[in-house]
Each structure stands twice: as structure tokens, then as C-alpha cells.
Design a protein around this motif. Structure first.
Motif, mmCIF file in Angstrom:
data_model
loop_
_atom_site.group_PDB
_atom_site.id
_atom_site.type_symbol
_atom_site.label_atom_id
_atom_site.label_comp_id
_atom_site.label_asym_id
_atom_site.label_seq_id
_atom_site.Cartn_x
_atom_site.Cartn_y
_atom_site.Cartn_z
ATOM 1 N N ILE A 227 0.845 -1.193 0.000
ATOM 2 C CA ILE A 227 0.000 0.000 0.000
ATOM 3 C C ILE A 227 0.879 1.241 0.000
ATOM 4 O O ILE A 227 2.004 1.219 0.491
ATOM 5 C CB ILE A 227 -0.957 0.034 1.210
ATOM 6 C CG1 ILE A 227 -0.183 -0.022 2.524
ATOM 7 C CG2 ILE A 227 -1.939 -1.092 1.140
ATOM 8 C CD1 ILE A 227 -1.038 0.209 3.743
ATOM 9 N N ALA A 228 0.355 2.299 -0.550
ATOM 10 C CA ALA A 228 1.073 3.572 -0.562
ATOM 11 C C ALA A 228 0.656 4.372 0.670
ATOM 12 O O ALA A 228 -0.533 4.461 0.974
ATOM 13 C CB ALA A 228 0.735 4.349 -1.826
ATOM 14 N N THR B 192 -0.463 7.318 3.021
ATOM 15 C CA THR B 192 -1.232 8.540 2.799
ATOM 16 C C THR B 192 -1.062 9.452 3.993
ATOM 17 O O THR B 192 -0.514 9.073 5.026
ATOM 18 C CB THR B 192 -2.729 8.224 2.626
ATOM 19 O OG1 THR B 192 -3.207 7.665 3.839
ATOM 20 C CG2 THR B 192 -2.958 7.257 1.494
ATOM 21 N N LYS B 193 -1.546 10.689 3.859
ATOM 22 C CA LYS B 193 -1.449 11.637 4.959
ATOM 23 C C LYS B 193 -2.447 11.341 6.062
ATOM 24 O O LYS B 193 -2.254 11.731 7.200
ATOM 25 C CB LYS B 193 -1.679 13.054 4.438
ATOM 26 C CG LYS B 193 -0.575 13.530 3.527
ATOM 27 C CD LYS B 193 -0.843 14.927 3.036
ATOM 28 C CE LYS B 193 0.258 15.368 2.101
ATOM 29 N NZ LYS B 193 0.023 16.698 1.567
ATOM 30 N N MET B 194 -3.515 10.647 5.711
ATOM 31 C CA MET B 194 -4.541 10.334 6.710
ATOM 32 C C MET B 194 -4.254 8.952 7.310
ATOM 33 O O MET B 194 -4.392 7.926 6.653
ATOM 34 C CB MET B 194 -5.927 10.351 6.076
ATOM 35 C CG MET B 194 -6.324 11.722 5.548
ATOM 36 S SD MET B 194 -7.971 11.736 4.869
ATOM 37 C CE MET B 194 -8.928 11.438 6.316
ATOM 38 N N MET B 195 -3.853 8.932 8.562
ATOM 39 C CA MET B 195 -3.499 7.687 9.226
ATOM 40 C C MET B 195 -4.700 6.763 9.413
ATOM 41 O O MET B 195 -4.545 5.547 9.487
ATOM 42 C CB MET B 195 -2.859 8.013 10.572
ATOM 43 C CG MET B 195 -1.962 6.947 11.070
ATOM 44 S SD MET B 195 -0.730 6.596 9.817
ATOM 45 C CE MET B 195 0.239 5.455 10.709
ATOM 46 N N ASP B 196 -5.906 7.334 9.437
ATOM 47 C CA ASP B 196 -7.108 6.516 9.585
ATOM 48 C C ASP B 196 -7.236 5.507 8.442
ATOM 49 O O ASP B 196 -7.696 4.390 8.645
ATOM 50 C CB ASP B 196 -8.357 7.387 9.625
ATOM 51 C CG ASP B 196 -8.436 8.215 10.900
ATOM 52 O OD1 ASP B 196 -7.754 7.838 11.874
ATOM 53 O OD2 ASP B 196 -9.181 9.206 10.906
ATOM 54 N N ARG B 197 -6.820 5.905 7.267
ATOM 55 C CA ARG B 197 -6.931 5.005 6.119
ATOM 56 C C ARG B 197 -5.974 3.822 6.259
ATOM 57 O O ARG B 197 -6.300 2.709 5.886
ATOM 58 C CB ARG B 197 -6.660 5.753 4.831
ATOM 59 C CG ARG B 197 -7.750 6.744 4.507
ATOM 60 C CD ARG B 197 -7.506 7.419 3.198
ATOM 61 N NE ARG B 197 -8.547 8.413 2.948
ATOM 62 C CZ ARG B 197 -8.495 9.313 2.020
ATOM 63 N NH1 ARG B 197 -7.439 9.365 1.209
ATOM 64 N NH2 ARG B 197 -9.465 10.168 1.843
ATOM 65 N N ILE B 198 -4.777 4.077 6.764
ATOM 66 C CA ILE B 198 -3.821 2.999 6.984
ATOM 67 C C ILE B 198 -4.352 2.034 8.043
ATOM 68 O O ILE B 198 -4.275 0.823 7.891
ATOM 69 C CB ILE B 198 -2.444 3.558 7.414
ATOM 70 C CG1 ILE B 198 -1.862 4.462 6.326
ATOM 71 C CG2 ILE B 198 -1.498 2.419 7.762
ATOM 72 C CD1 ILE B 198 -1.399 3.747 5.081
ATOM 73 N N GLU B 199 -4.906 2.567 9.119
ATOM 74 C CA GLU B 199 -5.462 1.712 10.167
ATOM 75 C C GLU B 199 -6.642 0.919 9.632
ATOM 76 O O GLU B 199 -6.810 -0.248 9.980
ATOM 77 C CB GLU B 199 -5.885 2.562 11.365
ATOM 78 C CG GLU B 199 -4.707 3.135 12.119
ATOM 79 C CD GLU B 199 -5.132 4.062 13.242
ATOM 80 O OE1 GLU B 199 -6.340 4.170 13.515
ATOM 81 O OE2 GLU B 199 -4.236 4.670 13.846
#
Length: 95
Positions: free
Chosen positions: A82-83, A85-92
Motif C-alpha cells: 500500500i502507498a 497517505t497523509k490520513m493515518m485513519d486510512r492505513i489503520e
């Protein structure tokens, strides 16, 4: 020719009855009758060819006709990239 119907039944070899939700689906939606064929999966590698023996509103009893051989189709691994992103919620969310 009828389609093959699969049902998840924990301990299928010893249970003899579909779980309540599966039984409702089998009897109300699919309208299975006595003598109809279905395949049961127990979630532990067991695969059973079975036949409906008794049907009522919330119950569906079955008899196992034969135990089918079950082999693993795929022995690979999955790699996920995965790339960031600036929004950590998306990674979580992805994890």
C-alpha cells in the motif's frame, strides 16, 4: 440440472441438522424438499455430500451420503503493498 448448494455446518459429520439461520435460508429461500442434495462444509477441511431428510419451518435435517475428498487448491502466500497517505485513519482501516 439443479445447482450445487453449499452450507456451512460446524461439526457436520455429527450434527445431523443445519444451524437455524442456514435452515431458514434452505427452507424459505431455496425451498429445499426431502431428497434434495446439498454439500456441507465444516470449516475444518471436511466436505460432505448430503441429502435433506426432514424439512420444517426452522429445521432442516440431513443424512450424509458420502465424505468427499478435500485438498488444498492453493499453497501460496499473499503480499499486500500500500502507498502511505497523509490520513493515518486510512492505513489503520487497511490493516
Amino acid at each position: 440440472m439443479k445447482e450445487i448448494r453449499y452450507f456451512y455446518v460446524p461439526n457436520a459429520s455429527s450434527a445431523g441438522e443445519l444451524p437455524e439461520e442456514e435452515a431458514k435460508h434452505a427452507t424459505r429461500v431455496l425451498r429445499l424438499q426431502c431428497g434434495d442434495q446439498m454439500i456441507l462444509v465444516d470449516g475444518e477441511g471436511g466436505l460432505f455430500n448430503s441429502e435433506v431428510s426432514v424439512v420444517s419451518n426452522k429445521h432442516c435435517l440431513y443424512n450424509i451420503v458420502e465424505t468427499l475428498p478435500c485438498r488444498r487448491e492453493w499453497n501460496g502466500r499473499i503480499a499486500l503493498g500500500i502507498a502511505p497517505t497523509k490520513m493515518m485513519d486510512r492505513i489503520e482501516w487497511m490493516a
